[in-house]
Design a protein around this motif. Sequence first.
Motif, mmCIF file in Angstrom:
data_model
loop_
_atom_site.group_PDB
_atom_site.id
_atom_site.type_symbol
_atom_site.label_atom_id
_atom_site.label_comp_id
_atom_site.label_asym_id
_atom_site.label_seq_id
_atom_site.Cartn_x
_atom_site.Cartn_y
_atom_site.Cartn_z
ATOM 1 N N UNK A 11 29.506 42.592 33.735
ATOM 2 C CA UNK A 11 31.171 42.385 33.793
ATOM 3 C C UNK A 11 31.388 41.767 32.444
ATOM 4 N N UNK A 12 32.889 42.424 32.004
ATOM 5 C CA UNK A 12 33.595 41.875 30.828
ATOM 6 C C UNK A 12 34.555 41.453 31.345
ATOM 7 N N UNK A 13 35.630 40.824 30.218
ATOM 8 C CA UNK A 13 36.831 40.352 30.487
ATOM 9 C C UNK A 13 37.942 41.398 30.973
ATOM 10 N N UNK A 14 37.491 42.523 31.035
ATOM 11 C CA UNK A 14 38.433 43.711 31.948
ATOM 12 C C UNK A 14 38.158 43.296 33.400
ATOM 13 N N UNK A 15 37.362 42.656 33.786
ATOM 14 C CA UNK A 15 37.291 42.410 35.221
ATOM 15 C C UNK A 15 38.021 40.883 35.237
ATOM 16 N N UNK A 16 38.837 41.196 36.384
ATOM 17 C CA UNK A 16 39.730 39.976 36.675
ATOM 18 C C UNK A 16 38.942 38.575 36.642
ATOM 19 N N UNK A 17 37.685 38.597 37.241
ATOM 20 C CA UNK A 17 36.845 37.448 37.348
ATOM 21 C C UNK A 17 35.733 37.532 36.122
ATOM 22 N N UNK A 18 35.907 38.077 35.137
ATOM 23 C CA UNK A 18 34.985 38.310 33.910
ATOM 24 C C UNK A 18 35.474 37.216 33.060
ATOM 25 N N UNK A 19 34.596 36.990 32.065
ATOM 26 C CA UNK A 19 34.607 36.015 30.859
ATOM 27 C C UNK A 19 34.783 36.543 29.459
ATOM 28 N N UNK A 20 33.591 37.227 29.207
ATOM 29 C CA UNK A 20 33.406 37.536 27.725
ATOM 30 C C UNK A 20 34.026 39.047 27.573
ATOM 31 N N UNK A 21 34.425 39.018 26.433
ATOM 32 C CA UNK A 21 34.794 40.658 25.711
ATOM 33 C C UNK A 21 33.410 41.546 25.525
ATOM 34 N N UNK A 22 33.890 42.789 25.590
ATOM 35 C CA UNK A 22 33.125 43.623 25.262
ATOM 36 C C UNK A 22 32.135 43.470 24.050
#
Length: 313
Positions: A11-22
Amino acid sequence: MKRKTVDLHMHSGYSSDGTFSVQELFRQAKENKMQAIVIADHDTYEAAGEAEEEARRTGILTIPALELSCIDENRMVHILGYGIDTKGKHSLLELIEKIQKSRIDILPKIKENLEKEGFYVDMEEVERLAYPHPPVITNFANAILNDTRNAGNPKLSIYRQGGSKSDRPYIRFIKDYLVAGRKCYVPEYIVDIYTGIRAIREAKGVSVLAHPGEWFTKKDEPKIPRMLECGLQGMEVYTPYHSVEKEVYFKQLAEKYGLFQTAGSDYHDEQKKPGHVMGMIKAADMEMFLRLKQMIETAHAEEKKQYAGGINL
């Protein structure tokens, strides 16, 4: 365990629970000598364009994907959709838009329910963690467990270091308070698993049950034929969520029903999900990635053929 060079679920930051950018995920992948990674964010495929650019820049292969939230008998179920049409208009796109709107509508009630249980809820922090998307229950869990005002709350001691649920504190908190049947749960717009699988198929995607060991039991096995009719094609057999026993069970189940077996770490970051590390899963290899890619190409070709036949080209 030796790190694999392929990971089909992160998961990337586009997930609400993600952290890292693509970009950061691909940087980490390059550092870890990965050959192929797949970003499957929750209920969105916004990362796809950036992932394609990073793939060209780094030489690390990828395919567009998402992880769709669905419901089955009041249980949250996740379906991975690989190779979806990210530019077309289809029911999956409409579904995603309704999910995002619903999540905004229910925020005040979630906050109210959590405060009734005695937790301080800093909505600014919840929204900051989710930005630029609507918050989800994981954001509430993160905000509450990291808020110093909740430090002395005895209800949270089991999630702290040394507590009985400290191995995966955010996930455990969510399961105790924020899922269907728990005190703070608020229903959101969500579709059943069969509708979700059909929507992924309509979007030309390959649908795969994500970490089924989180919800699927032997009594659910009779549902698989109907899932197959709706378009289910795979099952995530190898995942940090599964014990060795569950791996064996789901491998046998996948073989029985002819489902493609996949492997993914569900990597967000190691603080949010301890034990979920990029590439640290069994069985993932380039053969698996290329087989999945071939399945996607077949699905797109069949869709094109059906369309052509429908308009008599």
